[in-house]
Design a protein around this motif. Structure first.
Motif, PDB file in Angstrom:
ATOM      1  N   HIS A 239      -8.440   0.136   8.468  1.00 16.92           N
ATOM      2  CA  HIS A 239      -7.959  -0.404   7.224  1.00 16.92           C
ATOM      3  C   HIS A 239      -9.357  -1.430   6.887  1.00 16.92           C
TER       4      HIS A 239
ATOM      5  N   SER B 267     -10.660  -0.877  -0.080  1.00 13.08           N
ATOM      6  CA  SER B 267      -9.450  -0.056  -0.110  1.00 13.08           C
ATOM      7  C   SER B 267      -9.326   1.085   0.733  1.00 13.08           C
TER       8      SER B 267
ATOM      9  N   PRO C 163      -9.708  -3.753   3.678  1.00 11.70           N
ATOM     10  CA  PRO C 163      -8.984  -4.163   2.430  1.00 11.70           C
ATOM     11  C   PRO C 163     -10.149  -4.406   1.533  1.00 11.70           C
ATOM     12  N   LYS C 164     -11.204  -4.893   1.768  1.00 11.22           N
ATOM     13  CA  LYS C 164     -12.196  -5.233   0.558  1.00 11.22           C
ATOM     14  C   LYS C 164     -12.604  -3.819  -0.176  1.00 11.22           C
TER      15      LYS C 164
ATOM     16  N   ASP D  44      -7.925   3.028   3.773  1.00 15.32           N
ATOM     17  CA  ASP D  44      -6.621   3.045   4.812  1.00 15.32           C
ATOM     18  C   ASP D  44      -6.819   4.590   5.249  1.00 15.32           C
TER      19      ASP D  44
END
Length: 152
Positions: A12, A17, A14-15, A19
């Motif tokens: 993951h 995207s 997050p910054k 996944d």
């Protein structure tokens, strides 16, 4: 604190995207780490004979920047910067949290193997993808982008 050895399951970031699931990778006959299969644009691989993410040592995670048809999982990897965080979910149910120490691009013909792949005394990780110009003759990019990180 280092975590025990456990197979990575998901990455993951997050910054950007990300996944993505993992697949194991080995060093091929040429002495280079094999790339993940190109038919899945949302797949990362890890050097399965090396450290697992969170374990003491240097865990190597590789992903494609693109394929012949579309951007891939590490298309935005170069947007990461020092201080950004990401994690790896492991088969043992634990989450290894990492912080980015540095992001650098290296020419493939002058790649600093020792700096990137050397075994660390603490849990570290390298996220690696292609970068630079695409060489149509070699059917490969000229550079590699490497994100250096450590367990937090």
């Amino acid at each position: 604190r280092p975590l025990p050895r456990s197979r990575p399951v998901r990455l993951h970031i997050p910054k950007i995207s990300v996944d993505a699931p993992f697949t194991p990778l080995e060093v091929g006959a040429t002495g280079q780490l094999e790339a993940p299969p190109p038919n899945d644009v949302n797949l990362v691989g890890w050097h399965s004979d090396g450290a697992t993410p969170g374990e003491t040592g240097t865990a190597i995670i590789a992903g494609h920047v693109d394929t012949a048809t579309s951007p891939a999982v590490f298309a935005q990897l170069g947007a990461l910067a020092k201080g950004d965080v990401f994690d790896v979910v492991r088969a043992d149910g634990r989450k290894a949290n990492f912080v980015v120490d540095d992001v650098e691009t290296f020419a493939k013909d002058n790649f600093p193997d020792e700096r990137v792949y050397a075994d660390a005394k603490r849990p570290e990780v390298r996220l690696i993808t292609c970068a630079g110009d695409y060489d149509h003759t070699a059917k490969d990019y000229t550079d590699n982008l490497v994100v250096f990180g450590h367990l937090i």
